[in-house]
Every structure is written in structure tokens, then in C-alpha cells.
Design a protein around this motif. Structure first.
Motif, PDB file in Angstrom:
ATOM      1  N   PRO A  40       2.729  -0.481  -1.203  1.00 17.15           N
ATOM      2  CA  PRO A  40       4.031  -0.029  -0.708  1.00 17.15           C
ATOM      3  C   PRO A  40       3.888   1.053   0.370  1.00 17.15           C
ATOM      4  O   PRO A  40       2.801   1.615   0.531  1.00 17.15           O
ATOM      5  N   ASN A  41       4.974   1.352   1.054  1.00  6.45           N
ATOM      6  CA  ASN A  41       4.965   2.454   2.031  1.00  6.45           C
ATOM      7  C   ASN A  41       4.485   3.731   1.349  1.00  6.45           C
ATOM      8  O   ASN A  41       4.925   4.063   0.245  1.00  6.45           O
ATOM      9  N   GLY A  42       3.601   4.424   2.028  1.00  5.66           N
ATOM     10  CA  GLY A  42       3.128   5.715   1.515  1.00  5.66           C
ATOM     11  C   GLY A  42       2.079   5.606   0.426  1.00  5.66           C
ATOM     12  O   GLY A  42       1.671   6.623  -0.163  1.00  5.66           O
ATOM     13  N   ALA A  43       1.598   4.395   0.131  1.00  8.17           N
ATOM     14  CA  ALA A  43       0.626   4.222  -0.966  1.00  8.17           C
ATOM     15  C   ALA A  43      -0.741   4.809  -0.619  1.00  8.17           C
ATOM     16  O   ALA A  43      -1.495   5.228  -1.505  1.00  8.17           O
ATOM     17  N   GLY A  44      -1.093   4.811   0.671  1.00  8.28           N
ATOM     18  CA  GLY A  44      -2.389   5.398   1.049  1.00  8.28           C
ATOM     19  C   GLY A  44      -3.289   4.487   1.877  1.00  8.28           C
ATOM     20  O   GLY A  44      -4.455   4.822   2.122  1.00  8.28           O
ATOM     21  N   LYS A  45      -2.777   3.360   2.342  1.00  6.61           N
ATOM     22  CA  LYS A  45      -3.606   2.401   3.101  1.00  6.61           C
ATOM     23  C   LYS A  45      -4.162   3.033   4.390  1.00  6.61           C
ATOM     24  O   LYS A  45      -5.365   2.985   4.638  1.00  6.61           O
ATOM     25  N   THR A  46      -3.267   3.604   5.181  1.00  5.43           N
ATOM     26  CA  THR A  46      -3.707   4.170   6.464  1.00  5.43           C
ATOM     27  C   THR A  46      -4.679   5.321   6.240  1.00  5.43           C
ATOM     28  O   THR A  46      -5.678   5.469   6.958  1.00  5.43           O
ATOM     29  N   THR A  47      -4.404   6.144   5.234  1.00  9.83           N
ATOM     30  CA  THR A  47      -5.293   7.286   4.961  1.00  9.83           C
ATOM     31  C   THR A  47      -6.693   6.789   4.609  1.00  9.83           C
ATOM     32  O   THR A  47      -7.698   7.325   5.099  1.00  9.83           O
ATOM     33  N   ILE A  48      -6.777   5.736   3.810  1.00 12.04           N
ATOM     34  CA  ILE A  48      -8.101   5.189   3.477  1.00 12.04           C
ATOM     35  C   ILE A  48      -8.752   4.607   4.722  1.00 12.04           C
ATOM     36  O   ILE A  48      -9.935   4.856   4.998  1.00 12.04           O
ATOM     37  N   SER A 190      -1.127  -5.264   5.722  1.00 13.07           N
ATOM     38  CA  SER A 190       0.130  -5.860   6.174  1.00 13.07           C
ATOM     39  C   SER A 190       1.123  -5.826   5.025  1.00 13.07           C
ATOM     40  O   SER A 190       0.732  -5.812   3.858  1.00 13.07           O
ATOM     41  N   HIS A 191       2.402  -5.796   5.388  1.00 11.01           N
ATOM     42  CA  HIS A 191       3.437  -5.904   4.345  1.00 11.01           C
ATOM     43  C   HIS A 191       3.915  -7.347   4.233  1.00 11.01           C
ATOM     44  O   HIS A 191       4.768  -7.646   3.416  1.00 11.01           O
ATOM     45  N   ILE A 192       3.378  -8.207   5.080  1.00 12.65           N
ATOM     46  CA  ILE A 192       3.851  -9.594   5.076  1.00 12.65           C
ATOM     47  C   ILE A 192       2.922 -10.415   4.179  1.00 12.65           C
ATOM     48  O   ILE A 192       1.858 -10.887   4.601  1.00 12.65           O
TER      49      ILE A 192
HETATM   50  N1  ATP Z   1      -1.619  14.308   7.735  1.00 14.66           N
HETATM   51  C1  ATP Z   1      -0.944  14.246   6.589  1.00 14.66           C
HETATM   52  N2  ATP Z   1      -0.488  15.373   5.986  1.00 14.66           N
HETATM   53  C2  ATP Z   1       0.171  15.317   4.812  1.00 14.66           C
HETATM   54  N3  ATP Z   1       0.441  14.179   4.137  1.00 14.66           N
HETATM   55  C3  ATP Z   1       0.011  13.029   4.694  1.00 14.66           C
HETATM   56  C4  ATP Z   1      -0.689  13.000   5.929  1.00 14.66           C
HETATM   57  N4  ATP Z   1      -0.993  11.702   6.215  1.00 14.66           N
HETATM   58  C5  ATP Z   1      -0.492  10.962   5.211  1.00 14.66           C
HETATM   59  N5  ATP Z   1       0.113  11.754   4.294  1.00 14.66           N
HETATM   60  C6  ATP Z   1       0.729  11.315   3.041  1.00 14.66           C
HETATM   61  O1  ATP Z   1      -0.233  10.493   2.384  1.00 14.66           O
HETATM   62  C7  ATP Z   1       0.450   9.439   1.693  1.00 14.66           C
HETATM   63  C8  ATP Z   1      -0.169   8.115   2.123  1.00 14.66           C
HETATM   64  O2  ATP Z   1       0.217   7.837   3.461  1.00 14.66           O
HETATM   65  P1  ATP Z   1      -0.347   6.588   4.264  1.00 14.66           P
HETATM   66  O3  ATP Z   1       0.116   6.709   5.666  1.00 14.66           O
HETATM   67  O4  ATP Z   1      -1.792   6.472   4.010  1.00 14.66           O
HETATM   68  O5  ATP Z   1       0.410   5.394   3.520  1.00 14.66           O
HETATM   69  P2  ATP Z   1       0.481   3.841   3.878  1.00 14.66           P
HETATM   70  O6  ATP Z   1       0.125   3.103   2.642  1.00 14.66           O
HETATM   71  O7  ATP Z   1      -0.334   3.555   5.087  1.00 14.66           O
HETATM   72  O8  ATP Z   1       2.004   3.664   4.178  1.00 14.66           O
HETATM   73  P3  ATP Z   1       2.833   2.653   5.158  1.00 14.66           P
HETATM   74  O9  ATP Z   1       2.808   1.314   4.508  1.00 14.66           O
HETATM   75  O10 ATP Z   1       4.198   3.256   5.138  1.00 14.66           O
HETATM   76  O11 ATP Z   1       2.196   2.696   6.507  1.00 14.66           O
HETATM   77  C9  ATP Z   1       1.924   9.578   2.001  1.00 14.66           C
HETATM   78  O12 ATP Z   1       2.531  10.260   0.922  1.00 14.66           O
HETATM   79  C10 ATP Z   1       1.941  10.422   3.252  1.00 14.66           C
HETATM   80  O13 ATP Z   1       3.123  11.205   3.316  1.00 14.66           O
END
Ligand code: ATP
Length: 242
Positions: A40-48, A190-192
Motif C-alpha cells: 500500500p501507499n507508504g508501506a516502504g517500497k521506495t525507501t527499500i 507497481s500498484h497495478i
Molecule cells: N525522508 C523521509 N523522512 C521522513 N519520513 C519518510 C521519508 N521518506 C519516506 N518516509 C516515510 O516512510 C514511509 C514509507 O514511505 P515510502 O515512500 O517508502 O512508501 P511507498 O511504499 O513507496 O509508498 P507509495 O506507494 O505511496 O509510493 C512513509 O510513512 C513515509 O512517510
């Protein structure tokens, strides 16, 4: 596909402002795999993804990419292609010059810019400044830039976001062909869900900073011939209950 992992992550965590957004995670991406990362949005994909490609440092844990960890970072980065979030370009410069700059930056002398543009359907506009590109054309150019230096690992964060139906179909064909022709391994988010089913062979699911599933897609399809959606929602539910 063989079973040698190209990405191996152990007990990875990331804390922002005292909040642990990635909880201890393990992940394994096999060589020549197309790994679909869902959540889901905000789950952490981009951070990983950012930690895997060296844009963010982990708070704790271990990342090994292409058999390398922190020890050979330059070599590791040369072998990774990525598009994370909205790609940024030199707007006033033509698409092909943007790719040329990327090749220089990567230290690659024999990159084939016209082929990369052709792979993503932009060969006819390579000499136009990026400022004239639409959103979908920028996505395509971001993918061209990620592949132009023929990386061994391709990491693409929502690559089909904003693409038209032809673009989505093109990517569906392009990704497996990159694996076959250039021995790549691909990590996609992807969300699709429907599209992930077309291209991925392995599915990883992350919810609330924890990877709760990492499964071969064929196994999922055996249990869920109707599609990924039910499996995805069940996995999220299971994650919420643990
Ligand atoms: N630089 C940052 N500082 C503080 N919190 C952050 C930062 N980057 C990401 N987060 C938090 O880390 C969590 C994971 O975010 P991330 O962007 O990894 O999610 P995502 O799975 O890629 O979401 P989406 O599908 O919406 O792109 C979220 O709660 C976001 O608010």
C-alpha cells in the motif's frame, strides 16, 4: 533462472525522525528474476529501493547487491540502473544528450543511446529537448536512462505509472526481453496488480514497513487462479494480524 541471489537483504531497518519506517526486513531476489514489489501507499517500497541503490543508508542491517556490499560501492553502482520516483532531467537538453551525460557519469564508453531510445519508443524524438516531453514520455525516457548502460540489476519504482496502454504493453514485452538479452535481474514496484501478474515471476509484499510475503508467482496462481488481488489483500490482512 537460477537461484543465485542478486539482491540479499538481512534485517534491514530504516528510521526517520525516530520512527522506524522499515522494520527488520529480509529480501532475496534471484538472478534473472523479475521481482514485483507490492504494498500500500507508504508501506516502504521506495525507501527499500533507495537503500538498495545506495541513495539512502540503512539504519541497521545488511545489503548485498551483485555479490557486493559497501566494499565495492562504485562497481556496484555501475551495475545498477534505476528509476525512483519522478525522474529528473536536464530540461533544455535533448533526450539523447541526457542519456549521453548519464553514460559519461557511469563511465560507460560504448553505450547505445539510439537502441535505448528505441526500446522505449522514443527514437523519433531523441533530438528534442526534454522540456517538450509529456509525463508519459518522461517515464519512458527515465526507463531508457536506467537501461542505457546495460546494468545487471534494474530497479524501477512504478515504471508504468502514467504510460498509455501501448506503453504498458511495450514494457510488458521489454522487461522479459531485457532479462533474456542482457542477463538482467529486475526489481519493480507497481500498484497495478494485473500488470504485475503479466511480467513478474516472484512477488514480494510489504505492509507497514515489513515484508510479509516473498513467493513464486506460479505458486500464488495455483492457489488463486482468479488473480493476485485476493492473495494481496489476504497477505495485508495477515501482516496486520501479526
Ligand atoms: N525522508 C523521509 N523522512 C521522513 N519520513 C519518510 C521519508 N521518506 C519516506 N518516509 C516515510 O516512510 C514511509 C514509507 O514511505 P515510502 O515512500 O517508502 O512508501 P511507498 O511504499 O513507496 O509508498 P507509495 O506507494 O505511496 O509510493 C512513509 O510513512 C513515509 O512517510
Amino acid at each position: 533462472m537460477n537461484n543465485q541471489p542478486v539482491v540479499k537483504v538481512e534485517n534491514l531497518t530504516k528510521t526517520f525522525n525516530k520512527q522506524e519506517v522499515i522494520k527488520p526486513c529480509n529480501m532475496s531476489v534471484n538472478k534473472n528474476s523479475i521481482y514485483g514489489f507490492l504494498g500500500p501507499n507508504g508501506a516502504g517500497k521506495t525507501t527499500i529501493f533507495k537503500m538498495l541503490i545506495g541513495l539512502l543508508s540503512p539504519t541497521t542491517g545488511r545489503i548485498e547487491v551483485l555479490g557486493m556490499n559497501g566494499n565495492k560501492q562504485r562497481e556496484m553502482l555501475r551495475n545498477i540502473g534505476s528509476m525512483i520516483e519522478t525522474p529528473v532531467f536536464y530540461e533544455h537538453l535533448p533526450a539523447e544528450t541526457n542519456l549521453d551525460i548519464h553514460l559519461s557519469y557511469m563511465g560507460v564508453k560504448d553505450g547505445d543511446i539510439s537502441s535505448a531510445l528505441e526500446e522505449v519508443g522514443l527514437n523519433h524524438v531523441g533530438n528534442q529537448p526534454v522540456s517538450q516531453f509529456s509525463f508519459g514520455m518522461r517515464q519512458r525516457l527515465g526507463i531508457a536512462r536506467a537501461i542505457v548502460h546495460k546494468p545487471k540489476l534494474l530497479v524501477l519504482d512504478e515504471p508504468i505509472n502514467g504510460l498509455d496502454p501501448m506503453g504498458i504493453r511495450d514494457m510488458r514485452n521489454l522487461f522479459p526481453s531485457l532479462v533474456n538479452r542482457y542477463d538482467m535481474t529486475i526489481l519493480l514496484s507497481s500498484h497495478i496488480l494485473n500488470e504485475m501478474e503479466h511480467v513478474a515471476d516472484t512477488i514480494g509484499i510489504i505492509t507497514n514497513g515489513t515484508i510479509v510475503e516473498e513467493v513464486n508467482l506460479k505458486l500464488i496462481q495455483r492457489e488463486h487462479p482468479e488473480g493476485l488481488e485476493n492473495y494481496f489483500f489476504n497477505a495485508l490482512q495477515k501482516g496486520a494480524n501479526t
